[in-house]
Design a protein around this motif. Structure first.
Motif, short mmCIF file in Angstrom:
data_model
loop_
_atom_site.label_atom_id
_atom_site.label_comp_id
_atom_site.label_asym_id
_atom_site.label_seq_id
_atom_site.Cartn_x
_atom_site.Cartn_y
_atom_site.Cartn_z
N SER A 117 86.49 -42.94 -104.43
CA SER A 117 86.36 -44.17 -105.27
C SER A 117 86.45 -43.77 -107.02
CB SER A 117 84.76 -44.77 -105.24
OG SER A 117 83.90 -43.60 -105.63
N LYS A 118 86.23 -42.41 -107.15
CA LYS A 118 86.35 -42.23 -108.60
C LYS A 118 87.54 -40.88 -108.91
CE LYS A 118 82.11 -43.71 -109.98
NZ LYS A 118 81.10 -43.59 -111.20
N ILE A 170 93.37 -45.80 -110.04
CA ILE A 170 93.04 -45.32 -108.62
C ILE A 170 93.38 -46.13 -107.47
CG2 ILE A 170 90.97 -44.84 -107.14
CD1 ILE A 170 89.44 -44.08 -109.65
N LYS A 171 93.71 -47.61 -107.97
CA LYS A 171 94.26 -48.66 -106.92
C LYS A 171 95.58 -48.39 -106.62
CE LYS A 171 90.94 -52.14 -108.48
NZ LYS A 171 90.95 -53.51 -109.20
N LEU A 172 96.28 -47.74 -107.45
CA LEU A 172 97.60 -47.49 -107.37
C LEU A 172 98.01 -46.17 -106.45
CD1 LEU A 172 99.06 -48.30 -110.81
CD2 LEU A 172 98.83 -49.81 -108.73
N ILE A 173 96.87 -45.41 -106.27
CA ILE A 173 97.16 -43.91 -105.94
C ILE A 173 97.15 -44.25 -104.14
CG2 ILE A 173 96.45 -41.65 -105.67
CD1 ILE A 173 95.93 -41.76 -108.63
N GLU A 174 97.92 -43.54 -103.48
CA GLU A 174 97.65 -43.60 -102.00
C GLU A 174 97.74 -42.40 -101.33
OE1 GLU A 174 100.94 -46.16 -100.37
OE2 GLU A 174 100.33 -47.78 -101.93
N GLU A 175 97.00 -42.17 -100.49
CA GLU A 175 97.09 -40.67 -99.55
C GLU A 175 98.33 -40.57 -99.21
OE1 GLU A 175 93.88 -40.45 -96.58
OE2 GLU A 175 92.36 -40.77 -97.90
N GLY A 176 98.91 -39.09 -99.22
CA GLY A 176 100.23 -38.77 -98.80
C GLY A 176 101.29 -38.92 -100.11
N LYS A 177 100.99 -39.52 -101.29
CA LYS A 177 101.91 -39.63 -102.05
C LYS A 177 101.80 -38.24 -103.15
CE LYS A 177 103.35 -43.95 -102.04
NZ LYS A 177 104.66 -44.38 -102.25
N SER A 230 89.28 -36.03 -111.05
CA SER A 230 88.58 -37.21 -111.33
C SER A 230 89.66 -38.34 -112.14
CB SER A 230 87.29 -37.06 -111.95
OG SER A 230 87.58 -36.65 -113.32
N ILE A 231 89.58 -39.50 -112.10
CA ILE A 231 90.26 -40.36 -112.51
C ILE A 231 89.38 -41.57 -113.27
CG2 ILE A 231 92.20 -42.07 -112.51
CD1 ILE A 231 93.29 -40.54 -110.25
N PRO A 232 89.19 -41.70 -114.66
CA PRO A 232 88.34 -42.51 -115.16
C PRO A 232 88.78 -43.91 -115.21
CG PRO A 232 89.38 -41.33 -116.80
CD PRO A 232 89.93 -40.47 -115.61
#
Length: 106
Positions: A43-44, A72-79, A65-67
């Protein structure tokens, strides 16, 4: 007349001082980039599997951590990502805070 000279000196000193700070910041940020693949999104932030020279400097994984929740919504697992950071806390696994994130297109 003396007051005007003092103001000119003050303004010149401030402008030169700001320029030096920008150059120092730019030089530091160029050396502080991690490259890796997103293992787990949280989530963070995320857990990043480091690749290349990043893996040689640290361990295999790092928690980032990403403030900004929008990023965060744009990041996907595996990227694959490049992450600019401030400093790394030496824990297990190491941890850092992202200043900038770039998604690498495969």
């Amino acid at each position: 007349m003396k007051m005007q000279g003092l103001w000119m000196l003050l303004v010149t000193t401030l402008l030169l001082g700001c320029k030096d700070q920008e150059l120092i910041y730019d030089n530091m940020s160029d050396n502080k980039i991690l490259h890796g693949k997103v293992l787990e999104k949280r989530s963070k932030g995320m857990t990043l599997a480091l690749t290349g020279e990043s893996r040689d400097r640290y361990s295999e994984t790092i928690r980032v951590s990403i403030p900004d929740e929008e990023i965060i919504k744009l990041i996907e697992e595996g990227k694959s990502l490049s992450v600019w950071y401030d400093f790394v806390r030496e824990s297990d696994p190491p941890q850092t805070k992202a200043l900038k994130v770039a998604i690498i297109k495969n």
